[in-house]
Design a protein around this motif. Structure first.
Motif, PDB file in Angstrom:
ATOM      1  N   ARG A 292      -1.004   6.669   6.710  1.00 40.10           N
ATOM      2  CA  ARG A 292      -0.611   5.251   6.813  1.00 40.10           C
ATOM      3  C   ARG A 292       0.822   5.136   7.316  1.00 40.10           C
ATOM      4  O   ARG A 292       1.128   4.302   8.172  1.00 40.10           O
ATOM      5  CB  ARG A 292      -0.753   4.563   5.448  1.00 40.10           C
TER       6      ARG A 292
ATOM      7  N   LEU B 258       1.018   3.909  -3.123  1.00 42.12           N
ATOM      8  CA  LEU B 258       0.673   5.320  -2.952  1.00 42.12           C
ATOM      9  C   LEU B 258       1.846   6.223  -3.309  1.00 42.12           C
ATOM     10  O   LEU B 258       1.667   7.283  -3.931  1.00 42.12           O
ATOM     11  CB  LEU B 258       0.234   5.571  -1.510  1.00 42.12           C
TER      12      LEU B 258
ATOM     13  N   ALA C 279       0.836  -1.203   0.000  1.00 39.39           N
ATOM     14  CA  ALA C 279       0.000   0.000   0.000  1.00 39.39           C
ATOM     15  C   ALA C 279       0.869   1.252   0.000  1.00 39.39           C
ATOM     16  O   ALA C 279       0.611   2.205  -0.742  1.00 39.39           O
ATOM     17  CB  ALA C 279      -0.926   0.002   1.207  1.00 39.39           C
TER      18      ALA C 279
ATOM     19  N   TRP D 139      -3.155  10.469   2.292  1.00 38.43           N
ATOM     20  CA  TRP D 139      -3.431   9.064   2.585  1.00 38.43           C
ATOM     21  C   TRP D 139      -2.139   8.326   2.925  1.00 38.43           C
ATOM     22  O   TRP D 139      -2.062   7.551   3.886  1.00 38.43           O
ATOM     23  CB  TRP D 139      -4.137   8.420   1.392  1.00 38.43           C
ATOM     24  N   LEU D 140      -1.112   8.578   2.127  1.00 42.35           N
ATOM     25  CA  LEU D 140       0.188   7.966   2.388  1.00 42.35           C
ATOM     26  C   LEU D 140       0.743   8.458   3.722  1.00 42.35           C
ATOM     27  O   LEU D 140       1.305   7.669   4.499  1.00 42.35           O
ATOM     28  CB  LEU D 140       1.159   8.301   1.253  1.00 42.35           C
TER      29      LEU D 140
ATOM     30  N   LEU E 120      -3.962  11.673  -2.220  1.00 43.10           N
ATOM     31  CA  LEU E 120      -3.128  10.477  -2.097  1.00 43.10           C
ATOM     32  C   LEU E 120      -1.924  10.729  -1.199  1.00 43.10           C
ATOM     33  O   LEU E 120      -1.482   9.840  -0.456  1.00 43.10           O
ATOM     34  CB  LEU E 120      -2.673  10.016  -3.482  1.00 43.10           C
ATOM     35  N   ASN E 121      -1.403  11.948  -1.247  1.00 40.34           N
ATOM     36  CA  ASN E 121      -0.281  12.312  -0.375  1.00 40.34           C
ATOM     37  C   ASN E 121      -0.701  12.219   1.086  1.00 40.34           C
ATOM     38  O   ASN E 121       0.014  11.654   1.929  1.00 40.34           O
ATOM     39  CB  ASN E 121       0.176  13.742  -0.723  1.00 40.34           C
TER      40      ASN E 121
END
Length: 581
Positions: free
Chosen positions: A98, A30, A26, A94-95, A91-92
């Motif tokens: 995580r 990403l 994942a 989200w990364l 997406l940044n």
């Protein structure tokens, strides 16, 4: 930046494990998506640069049809750019969350592993305020690493994309000075390079002290916040002592350090901002100064000049990455240094538990706890307690006495396996359950049921079991509040906390129960009642108590004492006592 190579090596050591972890696919996916979008953004910038040429030429040529077409083209380009940038941010983020979740879990695991947090506190390591390391610093590390890394990638790809365009435009618009034409291949590229290198050098000379100042700022902020928490947690004692004025002065002294360091940041930031803003404003007009003579010599059209200015700005901006990001880079390096210190503190504390000369806790034996050649020391190496060939017998109730500071509580810590300073061995029965109850027990913030059941998970005991136990230890009112949430160490008196600690022991029913003055805040009748309750409810439990009241003799079968022997204390029997029925 100073020591860039060691800093990058540290960044790699901190960052790389996530991309090799169980969440690696994942995370890698990403990261690849964010990088791909960043490259696509550069491509869109190239298209916009080419659009500049066509659009401004259409204006110069009064070409209406071309103008309308370029407006529509720009609308499509702007729409695509907006969508791409929005999803890149999504997406940044989200990364980031995580990655931060994984790092926080790892740090928490390493910090809390087998009393490592306690050893870090004992050794007084440089990783002060671990709460800040695992909150603010992890967040900043992930954010700055991604933003700076993507910014650097953007600068490299932008430079590779636009340098060829700018080189070609240099040939199309040769340098004109004082009416003379000079054929200097790629002079616009060289102009951007010289301008950026000079700017980078001057920015570093002005701004390099920010790294150390930023490090201190975070340290002072954390120290001030920590002391505010201490005042809140000890508000009753401060109020009883009328210590508000003293606390106010102490806190203002600490906040004074925050202000003083902030003023240093302000002064340095003012200098670097004055230079970088001047540099950025001059960069706007600089390409026009270079190419305007060729435009007025009618070597290029308006569109060519605007395209040149745009390409020059892209190349100059890429080359000036360290100037525009210097403030972030300084903060990032300070964050990296703090996380590096935290990791080193964890490793150093772990080594304390595995070094050759240490107190070894061995699971074996026939049901007794044996101390063999045990020599406890303080962290500075000063001898404290010696105990050799000493046994705490199974199902026996032992009372330990000794002067204050003789090492009674430290001996308990050694038996629990968390005191690393010393030598010798402690043998405990394999699989035996031990519970230590200090004078001030710990209760996690949450429901009363969870606080009593700790360290077991909530729900390990039934509500009826807990209510009955609370009534038995003299807390009938709390028996009706087991589902309520609160900060129990703050809302309950110390005597109530000690009763609650005994309730925890009765529920867990350990095979070995260590009471470190765990009833000292209670009156003698209440203390006697609790000891009788322990005898009734836990007849198979081996009990070792630390206490100073002579009334405790009646509830123990054996007395042991720590007596002075030169520069240390020695554990030895003080005799058997007659048990009172």
């Amino acid at each position: 930046m100073n020591n860039i190579r060691p800093t990058l090596a540290t960044v790699w050591r901190i960052a790389a494990p996530y991309f090799r972890s169980e969440d690696k696919w994942a995370g890698r996916g990403l990261l690849v998506a964010v990088i791909a979008i960043e490259l696509f953004v550069v491509y869109l910038n190239v298209l916009q640069n080419q659009w500049n040429l066509r659009f401004y030429n259409a204006l110069q040529d009064y070409n209406w049809d071309s103008f309308v077409y370029e407006i529509l083209y720009f609308t499509v380009l702007a729409t695509v750019y907006t969508v791409v940038v929005v999803y890149q941010l999504y997406l940044n983020q989200w990364l980031q969350i995580r990655w931060r979740r994984w790092m926080t879990a790892q740090y928490l695991g390493d910090w809390l592993h087998q009393a490592n947090h306690y050893r870090m506190q004992l050794q007084g390591d440089a990783a002060d305020n671990p709460d800040q390391r695992m909150t603010d610093d992890v967040k900043l590390f992930v954010d700055r690493t991604l933003n700076i890394g993507l910014g650097l990638l953007n600068s490299i790809v932008t430079l590779a994309s636009f340098i060829a365009i700018l080189w070609g435009l240099s040939n199309a618009a040769p340098l004109h000075l004082f009416g003379q034409e000079y054929d200097i291949p790629g002079y616009l590229v060289w102009g951007a390079l010289i301008y950026s290198v000079l700017g980078t050098i001057l920015t570093h000379l002005i701004g390099w002290p920010l790294v150390g100042i930023d490090f201190k700022q975070q340290q002072y902020e954390a120290d001030f916040r920590f002391n505010l928490v201490r005042v809140r947690e000890n508000s009753e004692q401060i109020a009883l002592l009328h210590g508000e004025q003293a606390e106010r002065e102490r806190l203002l002294v600490r906040f004074g350090r925050v202000v003083e360091n902030w003023l240093a940041i302000m002064s340095r930031t003012k200098k670097i901002t004055a230079f970088t803003q001047s540099y950025s404003q001059a960069a706007v007009i600089f390409p026009y100064i270079l190419v305007a003579p060729a435009y007025f010599a009618k070597k290029i059209q308006l569109g060519g000049m605007m395209q040149t200015a745009s390409a020059f700005a892209q190349v100059q901006g890429a080359l000036s990455f360290f100037i525009s990001a210097y403030r972030q880079l300084a903060e990032w390096q300070a964050v990296v240094n703090r996380l590096d210190g935290f990791e080193n503190g964890i490793v150093t504390a772990r080594k304390l538990a595995s070094r050759s000369e240490r107190i070894r806790v061995v699971e074996a034996g026939d049901g007794a706890i044996d101390l063999k050649e045990l020599a406890l020391r303080l962290p500075n190496g000063t001898p404290l307690v010696n105990a050799d060939a000493f046994r705490f017998r199974k199902r026996e109730r032992t009372l330990m006495t000794g002067p204050s500071g003789s090492g009674k509580s430290t001996l308990f810590r050694a038996i629990a396996g968390i005191w690393p300073f010393g030598a010798g061995s402690v043998t405990v029965p394999a699989g035996a359950s031990l519970m230590m109850l200090p004078q001030r027990p710990y209760f996690p913030v949450g429901s009363l049921q969870g606080a009593i059941e700790y360290p077991a998970s909530e729900g390990a005991f039934t509500a009826k079991q807990i209510a009955d136990t609370l009534r038995a230890v003299g807390l009938p009112k709390l028996a009706m509040q087991i589902s309520e949430h609160g900060h129990w160490n703050r809302t309950l008196s110390l005597g109530e906390q000690q009763r609650l600690g005994i309730a925890r022991a009765l529920l867990h029913a350990p095979q070995y129960l260590f009471l470190d003055e765990a009833t000292a805040s209670l009156d003698e009748p209440s203390e006697k009642a609790l000891y009788r309750l322990i005898q009734e409810r836990l007849p198979e439990t081996t009990l070792i108590s630390i206490g100073h009241r002579s009334t405790l003799d009646a509830f123990h079968q054996r007395n042991v004492a720590l007596t002075g022997d030169g520069d240390r204390f020695v554990l030895q029997d003080a005799g058997e006592v007659a048990e009172t029925p």
